[in-house]
Scaffold this motif. Structure first.
Motif, PDB file in Angstrom:
ATOM      1  N   GLY A 147      -3.828   4.577   1.187  1.00 32.29           N
ATOM      2  CA  GLY A 147      -3.233   3.688   2.188  1.00 32.29           C
ATOM      3  C   GLY A 147      -2.389   2.560   1.628  1.00 32.29           C
ATOM      4  N   PRO A 148      -2.920   1.754   0.688  1.00 37.18           N
ATOM      5  CA  PRO A 148      -2.153   0.608   0.172  1.00 37.18           C
ATOM      6  C   PRO A 148      -0.911   1.000  -0.631  1.00 37.18           C
ATOM      7  N   TYR A 149      -0.850   2.274  -1.040  1.00 39.60           N
ATOM      8  CA  TYR A 149       0.249   2.689  -1.923  1.00 39.60           C
ATOM      9  C   TYR A 149       1.379   3.409  -1.180  1.00 39.60           C
ATOM     10  N   VAL A 150       1.207   3.652   0.124  1.00 43.48           N
ATOM     11  CA  VAL A 150       2.207   4.409   0.879  1.00 43.48           C
ATOM     12  C   VAL A 150       3.563   3.702   0.863  1.00 43.48           C
ATOM     13  N   VAL A 151       3.584   2.416   1.202  1.00 48.95           N
ATOM     14  CA  VAL A 151       4.848   1.670   1.240  1.00 48.95           C
ATOM     15  C   VAL A 151       5.472   1.551  -0.147  1.00 48.95           C
ATOM     16  N   PRO A 152       4.721   1.174  -1.196  1.00 45.92           N
ATOM     17  CA  PRO A 152       5.334   1.108  -2.532  1.00 45.92           C
ATOM     18  C   PRO A 152       5.920   2.437  -2.999  1.00 45.92           C
ATOM     19  N   ILE A 153       5.197   3.553  -2.749  1.00 45.02           N
ATOM     20  CA  ILE A 153       5.713   4.869  -3.151  1.00 45.02           C
ATOM     21  C   ILE A 153       6.992   5.186  -2.381  1.00 45.02           C
ATOM     22  N   THR A 154       6.994   4.863  -1.090  1.00 44.38           N
ATOM     23  CA  THR A 154       8.181   5.095  -0.267  1.00 44.38           C
ATOM     24  C   THR A 154       9.373   4.315  -0.804  1.00 44.38           C
ATOM     25  N   VAL A 155       9.146   3.061  -1.151  1.00 43.94           N
ATOM     26  CA  VAL A 155      10.227   2.226  -1.695  1.00 43.94           C
ATOM     27  C   VAL A 155      10.773   2.819  -2.988  1.00 43.94           C
ATOM     28  N   VAL A 156       9.880   3.300  -3.864  1.00 39.30           N
ATOM     29  CA  VAL A 156      10.305   3.908  -5.130  1.00 39.30           C
ATOM     30  C   VAL A 156      11.174   5.135  -4.867  1.00 39.30           C
ATOM     31  N   VAL A 157      10.750   5.993  -3.938  1.00 39.01           N
ATOM     32  CA  VAL A 157      11.516   7.209  -3.608  1.00 39.01           C
ATOM     33  C   VAL A 157      12.896   6.836  -3.072  1.00 39.01           C
ATOM     34  N   ILE A 158      12.946   5.862  -2.168  1.00 37.05           N
ATOM     35  CA  ILE A 158      14.217   5.461  -1.553  1.00 37.05           C
ATOM     36  C   ILE A 158      15.156   4.831  -2.578  1.00 37.05           C
ATOM     37  N   ALA A 360      13.571  -2.674   5.814  1.00 38.05           N
ATOM     38  CA  ALA A 360      12.975  -2.053   7.004  1.00 38.05           C
ATOM     39  C   ALA A 360      11.612  -1.439   6.673  1.00 38.05           C
ATOM     40  N   VAL A 361      11.526  -0.748   5.533  1.00 34.59           N
ATOM     41  CA  VAL A 361      10.270  -0.112   5.137  1.00 34.59           C
ATOM     42  C   VAL A 361       9.175  -1.164   4.923  1.00 34.59           C
ATOM     43  N   ILE A 362       9.518  -2.222   4.194  1.00 36.14           N
ATOM     44  CA  ILE A 362       8.522  -3.270   3.901  1.00 36.14           C
ATOM     45  C   ILE A 362       8.191  -4.075   5.154  1.00 36.14           C
ATOM     46  N   GLY A 363       9.221  -4.396   5.927  1.00 41.20           N
ATOM     47  CA  GLY A 363       9.029  -5.223   7.113  1.00 41.20           C
ATOM     48  C   GLY A 363       8.236  -4.539   8.212  1.00 41.20           C
ATOM     49  N   PHE A 364       8.523  -3.248   8.451  1.00 41.05           N
ATOM     50  CA  PHE A 364       7.813  -2.532   9.524  1.00 41.05           C
ATOM     51  C   PHE A 364       6.510  -1.928   9.033  1.00 41.05           C
ATOM     52  N   GLY A 365       6.478  -1.476   7.786  1.00 44.07           N
ATOM     53  CA  GLY A 365       5.222  -1.092   7.149  1.00 44.07           C
ATOM     54  C   GLY A 365       4.670   0.273   7.458  1.00 44.07           C
TER      55      GLY A 365
END
Length: 629
Positions: A147-158, A360-365
């Motif tokens: 759970g806590p790593y979903v947003v960081p992984i998404t940011v890395v991919v983007i 958007a990814v970080i802000g909306f989560g």
């Protein structure tokens, strides 16, 4: 025998183009099953999970795919090609051409099309964010520890996706079609697997289920439409990418691969929820059981990256068209393929979009929060497309007025319903793409208005060229060897660079070319019609070069076309004189002060004309001039 070979070749080409279209055109709508059903039954919509509602929602989605995508876009809109090109810009140009420049509707349609294009930028930010985030969220389904790593992984991919844009997709792009074909096959297989558990779900194809669902639930069903529309996101891509593939491959891909796969998967997710209501937390990743989650995360991540790539490339293409039409400042455009002219990279757009997507990814989560922001830009563009289509088929194709009203009116009603349902989410994230769209709209309108003010100022102070030449050669200056090319606008009169050259150097080249570029509101200007030559006497010539908004501006290549008209150029004996305009804001004129400041800022940071038009830098002489607005 030759006829048979030609037919085989045609079939082979259609199959190859259809496969390519699956990879590029259908990435966005193809990844919608990742989050659509989950969002429809999200607790915030207040829709109870029961068999009646499941049948109603699945019926709405299936018939939405039929009416909005198959009938509106695949059958009708794809016919509105502007010399082979599609997309909101091409459709706007076609509508303007249909009503004519003298029509009172001309400005209204232009502004309407511009707003639709501005909304596309908002959609272009949300698509990578929600698609990649929803794919990575599959890890959370496998185990809450992720759970806590979903947003960081998404940011890395983007970030990785945007960081490699400069390389283009010439090599990896060949794999997009096969990979997305595997994706759609997987969707179909999962759908069939779950339908087999409860075959009664096939009854959802009866449109009466969707009608009864809307009748019984009323307001709650209307709210649910805001999530149902997620199944249709990406429909605009069908039209926007027509110029790359043609309408037939896009239609073939839709009817034989994409629609069957999407329909089966949505039916399968519906059957899954009837059999296992607990799967509503994330029905996509629970279609095959726990063993399949990690493989699905991998293929979903790849599919969403491909879908995002198509959106990013579309944003580059849209920006290039806007620059060509004179509604955005010149920017650096890098061609990433020697073979494909449409593969471009615009650094300024790439990095600006990356910043907003990551925000958007970080802000909306979460994909659920982003889904609330998703639909309004898409449905807004869809509505604009329907309205513009009316003017094309009524005034361009000369169809019967009643038929035009009925055909487009039907789609406008649906688009209005979907847009209204999403408008209710403005305070829950819908404001985000709207703000982005409004910002882009203001930027484009400010640039357009600023250029008009500059044009009017130059026209007011312009010295008629023919009169000037006539008086100049009464007592001609000394002429020196070589060719001088002076760039001049349509209303510039005598170029400032020529006046400065005569004033300071007291000379005139033995051959003088006045070069004017004309940006047409059509995608392509054929090579045969590209250049027009006028002899002004005294070895002076006016050369008019016409470009469509999909043509690549290249002045040296355009000048080569003059050879057929008896005018040849020796590159090492040719000098280009360009007036560099410094815009000065005058508060009492033209626009509001903040808009003038914005225009001046964009003007000072716009790409150098010589670079944009591919003029050899070692042959350029720039002369400054000041223009007040």
């Amino acid at each position: 025998m030759q006829l048979e070979n030609h037919q085989d070749h045609t079939k082979s080409s259609l199959a190859a183009l259809s496969l390519a279209a699956i990879g590029i055109v259908y990435g966005d709508i193809g990844t919608s099953p990742l989050y659509t059903i989950k969002e429809v039954f999200s607790p915030e919509h207040g829709l109870e999970l029961n068999e009646f509602n499941i049948f109603g929602v699945i019926s709405l989605i299936c018939w939405g795919l039929i009416i909005i995508v198959a009938l509106k876009y695949v059958t009708l809109i794809l016919r509105a090609d502007n010399r082979g090109e599609g997309g909101i810009m091409a459709l706007t140009a076609l509508a303007l051409e249909s009503v004519g420049k003298s029509s009172k509707l001309h400005l209204t349609l232009f502004v309407l099309g511009l707003f639709g294009a501005a909304l596309f930028y908002g959609d272009g930010v949300i698509t990578p964010a929600v698609s990649v985030l929803s794919a990575i969220e599959g890890l959370e389904v496998a185990t809450p520890a992720f759970g806590p790593y979903v947003v960081p992984i998404t940011v890395v991919v983007i970030v990785a996706l945007y960081a490699v844009q400069y390389k283009g997709t010439a090599g990896i792009g060949n794999w997009f079609g096969p990979i997305m074909l595997i994706w759609f096959i997987a969707l179909a297989v999962m759908g069939v697997y779950n339908i087999a558990k409860d075959p009664a779900i096939i009854g959802a194809l009866n449109p009466m289920h969707s009608i009864r669902f809307m009748q019984v639930h009323g307001w709650v069903a209307f709210l649910a439409l805001g999530a149902v529309v997620l199944a249709f996101t990406g429909a605009e891509a069908l039209y926007a990418d027509m110029g790359h593939f043609g309408s037939q491959p896009i239609r073939t891909a839709w009817f034989f691969v994409v629609f069957p796969a999407l329909g089966l998967n949505y039916l399968g997710q519906g059957a899954l929820l009837i059999v296992n209501p607990a799967a509503v937390s994330n029905p996509f990743y629970q279609q095959l059981g726990a063993w399949s989650i990690y493989p699905l995360v991998v293929i979903s991540a790849v599919a969403t990256v491909i879908a995002s790539q198509a959106t990013i490339s579309g944003t580059f293409s849209m920006t290039k068209q806007a620059i060509s039409l004179g509604i955005m400042p010149r920017m650096q455009i890098i061609h990433t393929s020697a073979k494909e002219i449409g593969q471009i990279y615009i650094p300024a757009v790439n990095w600006a979009q990356l910043v907003v997507v990551v925000a958007a990814v970080i802000g909306f989560g979460s994909s659920s929060n982003l889904a609330s922001a998703y639909g309004i830009a898409v449905t807004g563009t869809m509505l604009v497309t329907s309205l513009l289509t009316f003017f094309v088929i009524r005034y361009g194709w000369k169809y019967n007025p009643l038929l035009c009203f009925l055909a487009t009116g039907f789609f406008v009603m649906i688009d209005l319903a979907l847009f209204s349902a999403n408008a209710l989410k403005i305070f829950h994230g819908g404001w985000f793409p709207l703000v982005l769209g409004v910002v882009m709209f203001v930027v484009m309108m400010t640039w357009k208005r600023g250029r008009e003010l500059v044009f009017n100022n130059l026209k007011k102070h312009a010295i008629p060229l023919n009169d000037f030449l006539e008086s100049l050669f009464v007592s001609p200056p000394q002429r020196v060897a070589g060719t001088a090319i002076f760039l001049r606008g349509e209303a510039d009169g005598v170029p400032h660079a020529l006046l400065h050259n005569l004033s300071h150097n007291k000379i005139l080249h033995e051959r003088v070319i006045f070069l004017t570029l004309h940006n047409q509101e059509i995608p392509w200007v054929p090579v045969a019609d590209r250049v027009q030559l006028t002899d002004l006497g005294h070895n002076c010539f006016q050369v008019d070069v016409k470009y469509g908004f999909k043509n690549e501006p290249d002045i040296p290549k355009a000048l080569d076309l003059c050879a057929s008209k008896g005018l040849t150029f020796e590159p090492l004996e040719t000098s280009y004189f360009i007036s560099r305009q410094t815009i000065v804001s005058k508060p009492e004129r033209g626009m509001a002060l903040w808009r003038e400041w914005l225009f001046v800022t964009m003007s000072r940071n716009s790409r150098d004309a010589a670079d944009y038009y591919r003029i050899p830098t070692n042959r350029v002489i720039e002369v400054g001039s000041q223009v007040e607005i």
